[in-house]
Design a protein around this motif. Structure first.
Motif, short mmCIF file in Angstrom:
data_model
loop_
_atom_site.label_atom_id
_atom_site.label_comp_id
_atom_site.label_asym_id
_atom_site.label_seq_id
_atom_site.Cartn_x
_atom_site.Cartn_y
_atom_site.Cartn_z
N PHE A 6 0.82 -1.29 0.08
CA PHE A 6 0.05 0.04 -0.10
C PHE A 6 0.93 1.27 0.00
N ARG A 7 0.47 2.23 -0.88
CA ARG A 7 1.32 3.46 -0.75
C ARG A 7 0.21 4.37 -0.13
N CYS A 8 1.01 5.15 0.75
CA CYS A 8 0.29 6.26 2.02
C CYS A 8 0.30 7.56 1.11
N ALA A 9 -1.14 8.04 1.00
CA ALA A 9 -1.18 9.24 0.52
C ALA A 9 -0.60 10.55 1.17
N ASP A 10 -0.37 10.35 2.31
CA ASP A 10 -0.07 11.35 3.24
C ASP A 10 1.85 11.66 3.03
N CYS A 11 2.47 10.53 3.61
CA CYS A 11 3.84 10.56 3.52
C CYS A 11 4.56 9.79 2.20
N GLY A 12 3.71 8.95 1.50
CA GLY A 12 4.21 8.53 0.12
C GLY A 12 5.00 7.23 0.36
N LYS A 13 5.14 6.68 1.64
CA LYS A 13 5.83 5.58 1.72
C LYS A 13 5.14 4.28 1.33
N VAL A 14 5.64 3.02 1.21
CA VAL A 14 4.77 1.78 1.21
C VAL A 14 5.06 1.00 2.34
N THR A 15 3.75 0.32 2.45
CA THR A 15 3.62 -0.46 3.70
C THR A 15 3.34 -1.93 3.03
N ASN A 16 3.95 -2.89 3.59
CA ASN A 16 3.55 -4.11 3.29
C ASN A 16 2.50 -4.73 4.32
N PHE A 17 1.67 -5.58 3.96
CA PHE A 17 0.75 -6.27 4.62
C PHE A 17 0.61 -7.71 4.60
N PHE A 18 0.53 -8.27 5.28
CA PHE A 18 0.43 -10.02 5.02
C PHE A 18 -0.79 -10.43 5.61
N THR A 19 -1.33 -11.21 4.81
CA THR A 19 -2.88 -12.00 5.35
C THR A 19 -2.89 -13.25 4.92
N ARG A 20 -3.46 -14.23 5.88
CA ARG A 20 -3.53 -15.58 5.60
C ARG A 20 -4.66 -15.89 4.27
#
Length: 114
Positions: A6-20
């Motif tokens: 996911f890319r953040c609209a506020d800071c522009g950084k990328v977040t990884n998210f793990f799901t099962r």
């Protein structure tokens, strides 16, 4: 397990998210600033590399004149295996697990950022 980016609209950084689960609607807050304004990105495809692929890309660690021989931390495992073998010792199980994980692309914490 799917990994979503996911890319953040506020800071522009990328977040990884793990799901099962693959079929779940996922919305992840930014891990950097905490913002809920994230949008899912098109992720890169993972690819498993064979030992031959790694040797071709980063060189053979047995070539002492190759300065890039150990640029890829996964090749350190080959050196460790050879050293234990030369000393006539069995490789500890924990070391074997780390080497195998590294070859699958899951590097131990101390070398993840190299």
């Amino acid at each position: 397990m799917p990994i979503y980016e996911f890319r953040c609209a506020d800071c522009g950084k990328v977040t990884n998210f793990f799901t099962r689960k693959v079929d779940t609607e996922v919305a992840a807050p930014c891990e950097h600033c905490g913002s809920a304004k994230t949008s899912r990105m098109m992720s890169k495809f993972g690819r498993a590399y064979t030992r031959a692929d790694i040797m071709e890309k980063f060189g053979d660690p047995s070539e002492s004149n190759n300065p890039d021989a150990y640029r890829d931390p996964r090749q350190i495992g080959t050196w460790v295996e050879k050293k234990f073998e030369s000393y006539g010792m069995d490789l500890p199980e924990g070391a074997r697990e780390m080497i195998d994980a590294a070859r699958d692309g899951e590097l131990p914490d101390p070398v993840k950022d190299l």
